[in-house]
Design an enzyme around this catalytic site. Structure first.
Site, PDB file in Angstrom:
ATOM      1  N   HIS A   1       0.942  -1.454   0.151  1.00 22.50           N
ATOM      2  CA  HIS A   1       0.306  -0.257  -0.238  1.00 22.50           C
ATOM      3  C   HIS A   1       0.786   0.839  -0.169  1.00 22.50           C
ATOM      4  CE1 HIS A   1      -3.641   1.854   1.233  1.00 22.50           C
ATOM      5  NE2 HIS A   1      -2.956   2.984   1.272  1.00 22.50           N
ATOM      6  N   GLU A   2       2.354   1.327   1.204  1.00 23.70           N
ATOM      7  CA  GLU A   2       2.753   2.326   1.283  1.00 23.70           C
ATOM      8  C   GLU A   2       3.196   2.496  -0.537  1.00 23.70           C
ATOM      9  OE1 GLU A   2       1.813   4.679   2.873  1.00 23.70           O
ATOM     10  OE2 GLU A   2       0.113   3.732   4.690  1.00 23.70           O
TER      11      GLU A   2
ATOM     12  N   HIS B   1       1.233   4.352  -3.000  1.00 24.72           N
ATOM     13  CA  HIS B   1       2.104   5.895  -2.737  1.00 24.72           C
ATOM     14  C   HIS B   1       3.504   6.306  -2.862  1.00 24.72           C
ATOM     15  CE1 HIS B   1      -1.572   6.962  -0.386  1.00 24.72           C
ATOM     16  NE2 HIS B   1      -1.612   6.327   0.674  1.00 24.72           N
TER      17      HIS B   1
ATOM     18  N   HIS C   1       3.917   6.727  -7.060  1.00 22.91           N
ATOM     19  CA  HIS C   1       2.583   8.369  -7.259  1.00 22.91           C
ATOM     20  C   HIS C   1       4.197   9.203  -7.046  1.00 22.91           C
ATOM     21  CE1 HIS C   1      -1.369  10.213  -7.278  1.00 22.91           C
ATOM     22  NE2 HIS C   1      -0.324  10.037  -8.282  1.00 22.91           N
TER      23      HIS C   1
END
Length: 677
Positions: A467-468, A471, A474
């Site tokens: 999940h991290e 990010h 991104h």
């Protein structure tokens, strides 16, 4: 000259952490504030007529030294804080708020911005320039530029007070987390706990020069305890301690802070002409209105509640059969859920953990990023870091060009707040002919290696890392001109799409085969385990959905109405969460006072974003599944239309460019098992 205010003559211009001393920060920030004021004065005193370049772009690139110092300081204040750092944070926050207000309430500056804005249709701006102009204008109009002087003065007071209150809120939660220890001296009390958890607790006790075992409220210690410890009374003790952080009537109590923050946000919104704080926030979100958010959450609640109640009955019956428990309490949930999962799927985290050595999982994320986006991660040892636990990587593209510097920081420690997050020490942007590449970090709290075992992750921690890392991608793949539109600088209900979509690869056999190997034998995770992971993915999903919805609805309850009538935080929370409650209330506990996402972080009126982005991510991943989970064409579309674009266009426009259509909620409901596939 202060090291922080000059160019970092380091590899890739990375922060020289080992040379930065805590006492450097306050004078550096004070000096950088003056430098920023000079930048603003240069814009407002420019005798030439306002243009996009001499006003909007000049404002965008003003204060870069200050931004860089702030990113270093506030990141360290989250990951490596101290009493001294917290004192500096309290001292500098009013100065930063004052500067921010001086800029947004500067009438000469606003007049120049407005002049450019009023002629925007004839300027021939591209999409990104238009977005920057819109964002610049709104940052003034939405933050008081149109107010009368006395109202501007009140806005300044509110902003200063809010900045301090939110800092104090976070400091109190951290202090309460650090202040609690469950010290066990009787070995029988450890029954049920995994060997690695016991070993970590033993090491912690030794480091405190105590006999026995110490468990804390840090997630790698707390979660295994409430999941596996057979001693119900001890599970109750630590669970109540966890739920009563900042709710004990002591110096770290946050009840008053919660009410002050909620009321000041409401007053601020009213001052700016908005009905509530939620109305103010949601104007700049995909969801747009609090009515739309509430109906989105309630619609999901209608679909999830029957499934959640059925699951809760099943869990209750199981606990009754196993241990004659008549009423499940909050400290029983994780324990019996784990036992039931083992019975239904013959699968538990202890079976899986040997296949998820931290380094292998991280390398798996790197390999998947390589297959999808052509990125290569190379660990380097000549980039400075702020703690010995941190690892540094150069990220390069298929041609060997630098894409980003990446930091990973994975273990709990005293000066680090709980949870997991992605952040950056330097944004991506283009200036002149140079594309400045970002410095991105992910921070988690996983179990540390012990004397006999490496760091082995639970499956939930594997998805947290991915999940991290989503990010981080991104941030790393950003390719925009302006820093304020770069990377994760997007609408908050869009920011979770890249992170949540990455979690999907953790469930795919083809992806797991790349990294899920036994840390001792090197054996790839057995296919039956993979099938069970997929099969159990929607296990108790109704209950998990209800829990997320309860947080979203609580956030909206604080922020979408006038909060001045709230007398008691606990009573208000209990009433608000009635529709989503499955377990009996625990009198000693209150969630709001440690709800850092909304009272310390940036998720106020935005917690719904997690569920909103799940709709996007389920729909997006369905596209990958259709074409192949490593399909280059789909990956390129995702990179080119979502990951690299930041906030340069409206998120729905970006999403439709990638997907060819608006997202359909059915993909999420099917994945969650809430409607038939």
């Amino acid at each position: 000259m202060n090291i922080l205010t000059k160019y970092f003559d380091t590899k890739h211009n990375t922060a020289p952490f080992s040379k930065i001393k805590t006492e450097h920060f306050a004078p550096a920030i004070t000096e950088a504030i003056q430098m920023t004021r000079k930048d603003i004065d240069a814009i407002t005193s420019n005798p030439e007529a306002p243009t996009f370049e001499n006003t909007v772009e000049a404002l965008e690139f003003s204060g870069q030294t200050l931004d860089r110092i702030n990113s270093i300081f506030f990141n360290l204040n989250s990951a490596e804080t101290s009493d001294e750092m917290q004192k500096i944070a309290q001292d500098i926050s009013p100065l930063l708020t004052e500067l921010s207000n001086d800029i947004t309430l500067n009438s000469a500056l606003f007049e120049r911005i407005k002049s450019v804005y009023n002629q925007k249709d004839g300027l021939g701006l591209n999409t990104e320039q238009n977005m920057l102009l819109d964002k610049s204008y709104k940052s003034f109009s939405r933050n008081g530029a149109l107010l009368a002087e006395e109202k501007k003065s009140r806005l300044r007071e509110i902003d200063t007070e809010l900045a301090k209150l939110m800092l104090t809120f976070g400091e109190n939660v951290l202090a309460e987390t650090n202040n609690y220890q469950l010290h066990i001296t009787n070995e029988a009390d450890l029954k049920g706990l995994p060997e690695g958890t016991v070993e970590a607790a033993r090491s912690l006790a030794k480091s405190h020069e105590k006999e026995g075992w110490i468990f804390t409220l840090d997630h790698p210690s707390y979660l295994p305890f409430v999941t596996y410890a057979d001693q119900r009374e001890l599970r109750k003790e630590i669970a109540i301690a966890f739920g009563s952080k900042a709710f004990q009537g002591n110096a770290y109590d946050n009840q008053e802070n919660v009410l002050k923050i909620a009321n000041l946000r409401h007053e601020r919104a009213n001052l700016l002409g908005y009905e509530t704080h939620a109305h103010f926030v949601l104007e700049e979100r995909m969801a747009q209105t609090s009515g739309k958010v509430t109906s989105f959450l309630n619609d999901l609640l209608t679909k999830a509640k029957p499934a959640a109640e059925k699951e809760f009955s099943q869990l209750t019956a199981f606990a009754q059969k196993l241990d004659n428990i008549d009423q499940l309490q909050k400290w029983d949930g994780a324990y019996y859920a784990e036992k039931l999962k083992q019975e239904l799927f013959n699968l538990d985290d202890e079976k899986l953990k040997p296949y998820f050595k931290l380094e292998n999982v991280q390398n798996g994320a790197f390999t998947i990023a390589n297959k999808l986006f052509g990125l290569t991660f190379t660990e380097v040892f000549d980039i400075d870091k702020y703690h010995e636990d941190v690892h540094t990587f150069e990220v390069t593209d298929a041609n060997g060009g630098l894409v980003a510097v990446f930091y990973s920081d994975f273990f709990p420690r005293k000066g680090k707040r709980n949870g997991a997050w992605m952040t950056s020490f330097k944004p991506q942007y283009k200036k002149g002919n140079h594309n400045e590449r970002p410095h991105v970090s992910i921070v988690c709290n996983f179990t540390k290696p012990t004397e006999t075992k490496p760091s082995l992750l639970t499956f939930n921690e594997v998805t947290t890392l991915f999940h991290e890392f989503g990010h981080a991608l991104h941030g790393m793949l950003a390719n925009t001109t302006y820093p304020s539109l770069s990377g994760t600088s997007v609408y908050w209900d869009f920011v979770e799409l890249p992170s949540q979509v990455m979690e999907n690869w953790c469930y795919e056999p083809e992806a797991l085969a790349l990294f899920a190997t036994h840390y001792q034998t090197g054996e790839i995770i057995p296919q039956e385990y993979v099938e069970k992971i997929k099969e159990s993915a929607s296990f108790l999903e109704g209950m998990a959905t209800l829990r997320q919805l309860s947080f979203g609805l609580l956030d909206m309850a604080f922020h979408s109405k006038d909060p001045s009538g709230i007398q008691n935080v606990k009573t208000f929370e209990k009433t608000t969460m009635e529709d989503t409650a499955l377990y009996p209330d625990v009198a000693e506990n209150c969630m709001s006072v440690s709800f850092s996402h909304i009272f310390q972080g940036g998720y106020s009126s935005g917690y719904y974003s997690y569920k909103w982005a799940e709709v996007l991510d389920a729909d997006a991943f369905a596209y990958f599944q259709e074409k192949g989970i490593f399909n280059k064409e789909v990956a390129d579309k995702f990179k080119d239309n979502v990951l690299s674009q930041g906030g340069t266009d409206h998120p729905m426009t970006l999403y439709k460019r990638f997907r060819g259509q608006e997202p359909k909620p059915e993909a999420l409901l099917k994945r969650a098992g809430l409607i038939a596939s």
